[in-house]
Design a protein around this motif. Structure first.
Motif, PDB file in Angstrom:
ATOM      1  N   PRO A 517       0.807  -1.231   0.000  1.00 46.09           N
ATOM      2  CA  PRO A 517       0.000   0.000   0.000  1.00 46.09           C
ATOM      3  C   PRO A 517       0.840   1.282   0.000  1.00 46.09           C
ATOM      4  N   SER A 518       1.903   1.316   0.801  1.00 47.21           N
ATOM      5  CA  SER A 518       2.745   2.521   0.865  1.00 47.21           C
ATOM      6  C   SER A 518       3.469   2.759  -0.462  1.00 47.21           C
ATOM      7  N   GLU A 519       3.874   1.664  -1.110  1.00 45.56           N
ATOM      8  CA  GLU A 519       4.554   1.788  -2.406  1.00 45.56           C
ATOM      9  C   GLU A 519       3.578   2.286  -3.477  1.00 45.56           C
ATOM     10  N   TYR A 520       2.350   1.795  -3.412  1.00 45.49           N
ATOM     11  CA  TYR A 520       1.345   2.188  -4.407  1.00 45.49           C
ATOM     12  C   TYR A 520       1.161   3.706  -4.399  1.00 45.49           C
ATOM     13  N   ARG A 521       1.035   4.275  -3.204  1.00 47.47           N
ATOM     14  CA  ARG A 521       0.861   5.721  -3.100  1.00 47.47           C
ATOM     15  C   ARG A 521       2.127   6.455  -3.550  1.00 47.47           C
ATOM     16  N   LYS A 522       3.302   5.911  -3.232  1.00 46.82           N
ATOM     17  CA  LYS A 522       4.577   6.559  -3.564  1.00 46.82           C
ATOM     18  C   LYS A 522       4.771   6.677  -5.066  1.00 46.82           C
ATOM     19  N   TYR A 523       4.341   5.623  -5.803  1.00 48.53           N
ATOM     20  CA  TYR A 523       4.588   5.603  -7.251  1.00 48.53           C
ATOM     21  C   TYR A 523       3.423   6.141  -8.079  1.00 48.53           C
TER      22      TYR A 523
END
Length: 527
Positions: A517-523
């Motif tokens: 989830p954190s990566e999804y928002r970051k990218y």
């Protein structure tokens, strides 16, 4: 409370030991050390609650000893003993978390007051830790219950998903055998309304405690599901005897009468749903075996294997008539079925009842237990022995069956259940609006008047996917929207889309999207 004394003066250590024995009987001195290094080793070995230590000692002074113990992860509480009113010692002690000091020479009342204050602080701390542990245990238990709920709804052909759900809930799979049982209480848990099911759960754990793990939870209404996991082969006869003992204990201790269906032992986790379906099917035979019975699935197979079942096309015709609320057509089909049965009219009363049971179970397989319980007549006649067991001739059974089918159609009309509705489309629409709620397959089955097993099969047949996968995709889809459009934290989004376990949510999100989830928002692409 366990206590250790550390002082390089033996006279002082002996005097303290006598004072504690006389004035603080709730404390037990479990060891004495005479320098800091010796004290360090003894405290690590014995893990006392309290240590009373001098400051100035050879090899390692009291503060050095405490520092080494803290670095080693020691949770013991300390009282510093010193003849020096030196602020520097107090300051260093405070840095190490020491809050209690006693000056030499030690007075009995001061010693008792100081130790009693520390004991009270330790008890309060342990109570808080126990409360946290209890909450963690409850949360873990709910995660396991939720996973097992999902597994019972998944179906037998989803091996990978079953094992994933079990691993995520911390339920062992490798080298374990599984077996399921379904308990049904005939007085609808009346005596337990005030206390809930905990007394029943305790009896289940006590009766089946010899097995590696026992998971139990309310399935629906007055029914409890039990899943047994064991690291060795499960001897079926012994299990059945244990369930008999459980039934007797529940009646003796709780004054509850219960009927139990038991599935067969499965050597793989994916067999849990099969064993549970067998247990549910076995339980339905209480109309033949009687209420307050323990009914193993193999007994049902031996009961039915020599019988000629009613042709499936007749059952399908009856089912279609019920779907369309065609009372005249249903009555005609019942008459047709009984004419088919007439050549076997020399069957025993039990055989006749068994054939009728098969017809009845087939014709109402789309209905839920909750639905049957809502109608007094259907509840008495389908879920108890008040109907089928009274009739011992083909003619009387035929008239009883006609009456039952008419009641089913009346019930459906009263509840405005439309003909031939696209129930799967309605369910998908409902789930898309209520994805943030804890909606299990059994909950939906109750809401839409359909049995959980039939709904599971129908959902997969109509959509090509399981209900569990559909729900997960709805929730993760909404989570993606929240990650894209809001600044909510991941744990907040987890709860907003209906999950209570953040780790499970993160694993599922990564599985379905390829990102954490954190990566999804970051990218996300920036505007």
């Amino acid at each position: 409370m366990k206590l250790i004394l550390v002082d390089d003066e033996r006279v002082i250590a002996d005097g303290l030991q006598k004072m504690i024995s006389r004035y603080i009987p709730e404390c037990e001195v479990i060891g004495v050390a005479y320098n800091g290094l010796e004290g360090f080793k003894l405290i690590q070995k014995r893990q006392p609650d309290i240590v009373i230590t001098d400051i100035r000692m050879p090899q390692a002074d009291g503060l050095e000893m405490i520092k080494m113990l803290k670095e080693a992860g020691c949770q013991t509480k300390f009282i510093l003993l010193s003849g020096y009113a030196d602020f520097e010692y107090a300051r260093r002690g405070m840095q190490l978390g020491v809050q209690f000091y006693i000056n030499k020479p030690v007075e009995e009342l001061e010693l008792r007051d100081c130790v009693c204050q520390l004991m009270e602080a330790i008890r309060a701390e342990k109570a808080k830790l126990q409360e946290v542990d209890d909450l963690k245990m409850e949360a873990h238990s709910r995660i396991q219950e939720s996973a097992l709920w999902d597994i019972l709804d998944v179906g037998n052909d989803n091996t990978v998903q079953v094992e994933e759900l079990l691993r995520g809930a911390g339920i062992p799979t490798e080298g374990y055998c599984f077996v399921c049982a379904q308990l049904e209480f005939d007085n609808h848990l009346g005596p337990l309304k005030e206390f809930g099911l905990d007394p029943v759960f305790r009896q289940v754990e006590r009766a089946l405690g010899r097995y590696g793990a026992v998971y139990r939870f309310r399935y629906s209404g007055s029914q409890v599901a039990v899943v047994v996991a064991h690291g060795e082969d499960i001897e079926y006869g012994e299990l059945v005897l244990a369930v008999h003992r459980l039934k007797e204990a529940v009646f003796r201790e709780l004054k509850l009468s219960m009927t139990v269906g038991i599935g067969t032992v499965q050597e793989r986790a994916a067999g849990i749903c099969k064993s549970f379906e067998e247990a549910r099917y076995a339980l339905s035979y209480k109309v033949i075996k009687g209420v307050d019975a323990v009914i193993p699935f193999p007994e049902i197979i031996s009961l039915t294997k020599h019988r000629h079942p009613v042709p499936e096309e007749m059952i399908a015709k009856l089912e279609a008539g019920i779907d369309n609320m065609d009372e005249e057509g249903c009555v005609f089909t019942i008459r047709e079925i009984f004419r088919w049965m007439e050549p076997e009219s020399r069957m025993s009363p039990a055989d006749l009842q068994l054939q009728c049971l098969n017809i009845l179970l087939s014709s109402v397989r789309k209905m839920s237990f909750q639905q049957l319980e809502q109608n007094d007549f259907l509840g008495r006649n389908i879920l108890s022995l008040e109907g089928i067991s009274r009739f011992r001739t083909l003619e009387r059974l035929e008239e009883w069956m006609v009456q039952i089918i008419r009641e089913i159609i009346t019930f459906k009309l009263e509840h405005n259940i439309p003909k031939k509705k696209d129930i799967i489309a309605e369910i998908k629409d409902y789930v898309s609006k209520h994805y943030d709620e804890p909606i299990s397959l059994a909950d939906l089955a109750s809401r839409f008047f359909i049995s959980p097993y039939y709904l599971s099969q129908l959902f997969k047949q109509k959509t090509g996917d399981t209900y569990i996968n559909f729900l997960a995709q709805c929730r993760i889809g909404k989570a993606k929207e929240l990650l894209e459009r809001t600044d909510l934290k991941v744990y907040e989004i987890c709860r907003k889309v209906g999950y209570s376990d953040t780790q499970h949510f993160a694993r599922l999100f990564e599985k379905l999207t390829g990102f954490k989830p954190s990566e999804y928002r970051k990218y996300l692409p920036r505007a």
